[in-house]
Scaffold this motif. Structure first.
Motif, mmCIF file in Angstrom:
data_model
loop_
_atom_site.group_PDB
_atom_site.id
_atom_site.type_symbol
_atom_site.label_atom_id
_atom_site.label_comp_id
_atom_site.label_asym_id
_atom_site.label_seq_id
_atom_site.Cartn_x
_atom_site.Cartn_y
_atom_site.Cartn_z
ATOM 1 N N THR A 94 8.651 77.580 -3.124
ATOM 2 C CA THR A 94 9.684 78.582 -2.790
ATOM 3 C C THR A 94 9.653 79.724 -3.789
ATOM 4 N N ASP A 147 12.790 82.634 -3.816
ATOM 5 C CA ASP A 147 14.148 82.564 -4.372
ATOM 6 C C ASP A 147 14.201 82.951 -5.852
ATOM 7 N N ASN A 173 13.958 81.495 -8.572
ATOM 8 C CA ASN A 173 14.789 80.706 -9.488
ATOM 9 C C ASN A 173 13.964 79.922 -10.503
#
Length: 681
Positions: free
Chosen positions: A600, A603, A605
Motif C-alpha cells: 500500500t 497511503d 504511512n
C-alpha cells in the motif's frame, strides 16, 4: 634492642645562603639567517684557531670591497650592503696570543709609547678557554684588496649562567679634513636582537660608534661616542695622522634576553673612497650577571659583583653604603636582618648595570640513624636522615625540608637519596659521612661517624612464583644462584631453596618458595536467537582478571556479534602467558522468505509500502522479477537487499495486480523458488 645499632650524631652550625632574584622581560623571539645555529650561552669571541670560526654555525666573518656609507642623521644599525662570506686574509682576521706593540699607533711627543695589541684582560676563564686571545679585524692596506671593510657577526643565546658580555677593543683609523661624517673611515660595535633592534631599545647602550672628527666638517655624528683615552700618531701612514684609542672595555647587560637570540657585530671599514683605513683589535667573553656570595656559618658575608666595571655603589636593605663606593667587593658582619643587597655600576663607556641579591640565613643540624637489617642475610644497612634545617631571617625559626644531601658510606660508594639503603660487600668497620645543604643549595655542613657491620645470620624468607599447567615442569632460577643449583618442580606446593653463602655475602639463606599452578578457563555464552533475529552476541566468560582476548575473527574484545553461521572460537591469555580456549558452532537456519500479497504505497504511512527480504543475511543470491497481466516484465533485480514499492516506468499505478517469481539460494547452497501475485493499492 637485639640486632639493632642506632647512632645519633648532632652537630649545630649556623650558615647563610643566597637566592638571586632577577625579573626578566621576554622579548619576541628573533629570527636568524638560514644555516645559523646560535651559540647557547656567550661564546669566547676569539677561538684558538681561525678554523674554529670558519667551521662554526654561530659566527659569520665577511668582507666588502667598498667602504661603508652611513646615515648622518639616524642611529639605526649600519647597512653593510653587499658582503662576501669567509676569511679575507691572515692580516684581516688575525688571532693574537702574545702582546706586541702596534707601530702605527704612537703618541705625539712621547717617544716609545705605542698601543699594545693585548689588553690587561680580567676574569678570563683560563681553565675552560685556554690562554687569552685577541683578534685583529681588517688591516692598514686601503683599497679594495684584500678588503675595504671587515665584519665579524656572532649569534648567541644568553643563559642563566652567562648573560653579561664583556667586550674589549682598541682601534686605529685615519682622519682627513676633506671627508664629512658620512664618508670617513669608521669602527663600530653593535648589540641587537637578530632582527636588528637594539637590545636596550636605543643605540646609546647597545652600540659603540667611532667616526674621526675633521676640521673642515666639525659636525659630530649623532651616534658617535667620545673616548676619554684617544691619541694621535703624526704622519704614521701615507703622511696622514692616525687617530687611535687605547683598550676600552664595554659591557652588555643581556639578562633581559635569557633564552632569546641576540646578534653582535664588530665592523671596521675604510672610508667610502677606499683611501683611508680602519682596523681594530677585540676580544670578549661571558659572565654571570649575579652577585657572588662567599660566606657560610658565622663568617663575615663577602659579596662580589662582576669585576671589570666602574663606579660601584652598594646598597643594603635599600640603604646606601658609602664606604663601599668604588669597590666590586662588599664585606659585612653577619646580620640576619640584612637580606636585600644591590650593586649599581657602569661599564667604561657609561652603560649602567644593576645586580640584586636576596640573602637567606639558615641553621643546619645534621643528624642520622642507622640499622643493620638481617631480613635477607646480605649486609644491608638502612640509613635514616633525621637532620633539621631552620630559616632564621630576621630572627625567625621556620623549619625547611631536607632536599640536598650526599652520603659517603666509607666503601667508595655514595648516594644522594634522603634515606638510603646500602648493601656492604663485606662485614667490618666503616666511616660514614653525611653532608646536607641549605634549602638554596649554597652552603653545607658535614657529620661523620664510624659504624660496624657484624656477621650475617642465616636468613629465612618467603617467595611466591607461578606458572601455567602447560609449562610444567617448572625450573626455579635466580641470578644469585650458581649454575649447578637447579630446582625442578612438577606440581604446586612450597619448596625450600638454599642460596649459597657466596651469593649472599657470607652466609646461606633459606627461602621458602611457594609454586602456584595457574589454570585459566573460558567459556562462550550466546545471547539472541540466530534463526529468529538473524544475529547473535557471543561473550567470553573467564575465571581470571583482565585477560587478553583473541577471537578467530581477529577481534580482541570480550564479545563479538555474528551474522553468519559457522564455528567461532576465543583464546584468553593472562599476565604469565597462560592460555585457555573455547569454541561454539552457530548452525545455519532456513531463511524465512515472505512476499506479501499486497502493498500500500499510496497511503504514505510507511507501513507495508514495499517488498523486501528481511532475512537477506541468510541468502547468498536471488533472481526476482515482476510481470503485468500481458506477461511483460516491469521490475527485475538480483540484489538480495532490494526494495520495490510498485514503481513502473517512474510512476506508481495503484489497484493493479502483478505476478512475481523469486529464485534464491540460501547460505547452505540450496536453491529454492517462490511465486505469487502482488496487488499495489
Amino acid at each position: 634492642m637485639e640486632n639493632r645499632n642506632i647512632w645519633q650524631i648532632i652537630k649545630s652550625v649556623t650558615i647563610f645562603s643566597l637566592l638571586i632574584v632577577v625579573n626578566f622581560f621576554n622579548p619576541v623571539s628573533a629570527q636568524v639567517p638560514p644555516g645559523i645555529v646560535p651559540y647557547q650561552g656567550i661564546p669566547v669571541l676569539v677561538p684558538a684557531t681561525l678554523q674554529e670560526l670558519n667551521t662554526s654555525t654561530y659566527c659569520q666573518l665577511s668582507y666588502g670591497t667598498s667602504g661603508l656609507q652611513r646615515s648622518t642623521t639616524s642611529c639605526v644599525p649600519l647597512n653593510l650592503g653587499s658582503q662576501n662570506p669567509g676569511f679575507v686574509s691572515p692580516s684581516s682576521h688575525l688571532i693574537i696570543t702574545t702582546p706586541a706593540i702596534d707601530p702605527l699607533a704612537c703618541i705625539a711627543g712621547a717617544p716609545g709609547a705605542y698601543l699594545s695589541t693585548f689588553p690587561n684582560i680580567q676574569d678570563w676563564d683560563t681553565l675552560n678557554y685556554g690562554v687569552p686571545r685577541v683578534m685583529k679585524l681588517n688591516d692598514n692596506n686601503p683599497g679594495s684588496y684584500p678588503c675595504a671593510n671587515a665584519v665579524a657577526t656572532y649569534y648567541f643565546i644568553p643563559t642563566e649562567s652567562q648573560n653579561v658580555l664583556v667586550f674589549w677593543f682598541s682601534f686605529v683609523t685615519q682622519s682627513v679634513p676633506h671627508h664629512d661624517m658620512s664618508e670617513n673611515a669608521l669602527f663600530r660595535v653593535e648589540m641587537t636582537d637578530a632582527n636588528g633592534n637594539y637590545v636596550t631599545g636605543d643605540y646609546e647602550h647597545s652600540t659603540f660608534y667611532i667616526i674621526p672628527e675633521t676640521s673642515q666638517y666639525p659636525a659630530i655624528h649623532p651616534c658617535r661616542q667620545s673616548l676619554d683615552v684617544q691619541y694621535i700618531c703624526p704622519a704614521a701612514s701615507m703622511n696622514i695622522d692616525n687617530f687611535w684609542a687605547d683598550w676600552v672595555r664595554l659591557a652588555f647587560d643581556l639578562r633581559d634576553y635569557i633564552g632569546q637570540t641576540v646578534r653582535l657585530r664588530v665592523i671596521a671599514s675604510e672610508c667610502v673612497y677606499q683611501a683611508h683605513y680602519t682596523y681594530a683589535y677585540f676580544t670578549g667573553y661571558g659572565l654571570n650577571g649575579t652577585i657572588d656570595v662567599q660566606a657560610c656559618g658565622d663568617d663575615n658575608i663577602v659579596l662580589k659583583a662582576p669585576s671589570g666595571f666602574e663606579n660601584y655603589v652598594w646598597y643594603v636593605n635599600n640603604v646606601h653604603v658609602p664606604t663601599a663606593d668604588g669597590f666590586s667587593t662588599l664585606t659585612r658582619i653577619r646580620n640576619t636582618s640584612e637580606t636585600e643587597f644591590r650593586c649599581e655600576m657602569n661599564s667604561q663607556t657609561g652603560a649602567p648595570f644593576v645586580f640584586d641579591a636576596t640573602v637567606n640565613y639558615y641553621d643546619l643540624f645534621p643528624n642520622f640513624e642507622w640499622e643493620q637489617v638481617f631480613d635477607e642475610c646480605d649486609n644491608k644497612v638502612q640509613f635514616t636522615n633525621t637532620s633539621e634545617i631552620f630559616k632564621i631571617n630576621n630572627g625567625g625559626n621556620v623549619a625547611q625540608p631536607i632536599q640536598y644531601v650526599l652520603w659517603d658510606f666509607g666503601d667508595n660508594n655514595t648516594s644522594t637519596a634522603i634515606n638510603p639503603t646500602h648493601y656492604y660487600v663485606d662485614i667490618g668497620t666503616y666511616t660514614v659521612n653525611l653532608r646536607i645543604w641549605d634549602a638554596d643549595s649554597i652552603c653545607n655542613v658535614d657529620t661523620t661517624y664510624t659504624i660496624t657491620i657484624g656477621p650475617s645470620e642465616i636468613g629465612t624468607s618467603e617467595m611466591a612464583v607461578s606458572t601455567c599447567e602447560e609449562k610444567l615442569p617448572y625450573s626455579f632460577v635466580d641470578p644469585l644462584m650458581g649454575p649447578n643449583d637447579q630446582y625442578i618442580w612438577h606440581a604446586e606446593g612450597t619448596y625450600q631453596v638454599t642460596f649459597p653463602g657466596a651469593a649472599w655475602n657470607g652466609c646461606d639463606s633459606i627461602i621458602n618458595v611457594t609454586l602456584t599452578i595457574e589454570k585459566p578457563h573460558v567459556r562462550i555464552e550466546q545471547t539472541g536467537d540466530f534463526c529468529e533475529e538473524f544475529t547473535a552476541t557471543l561473550t567470553a566468560i573467564s575465571n581470571i582478571t583482565n585477560p587478553e582476548y583473541f577471537w578467530n575473527t581477529e577481534e580482541t574484545s570480550d564479545h563479538i556479534i555474528v551474522t553468519k553461521h559457522g564455528t567461532y572460537s576465543v583464546t584468553i591469555t593472562d599476565d604469565n602467558g597462560c592460555t585457555a580456549s573455547h569454541s561454539v558452532k552457530i548452525l545455519a537456519c532456513d531463511p524465512p522468505v515472505y512476499i506479501p500479497s499486497a502493498i500500500t504505497p499510496s497511503d504514505n504511512n510507511g507501513i507495508n509500502d514495499c517488498i523486501e527480504i528481511h532475512s537477506a543475511n541468510l541468502i547468498s543470491s536471488i533472481n526476482f522479477s515482476v510481470h503485468n497481466r500481458f506477461g511483460e516484465t516491469v521490475y527485475y533485480t538480483t540484489d538480495k537487499n532490494f526494495k520495490w514499492c510498485g514503481e513502473v516506468g517512474g510512476k506508481t499505478p495503484i489497484n493493479v495486480t502483478y505476478q512475481y517469481i523469486l529464485f534464491y539460494t540460501d547460505d547452505k547452497g540450496i536453491e529454492r523458488m517462490k511465486k505469487g501475485t502482488i496487488t499495489v493499492l
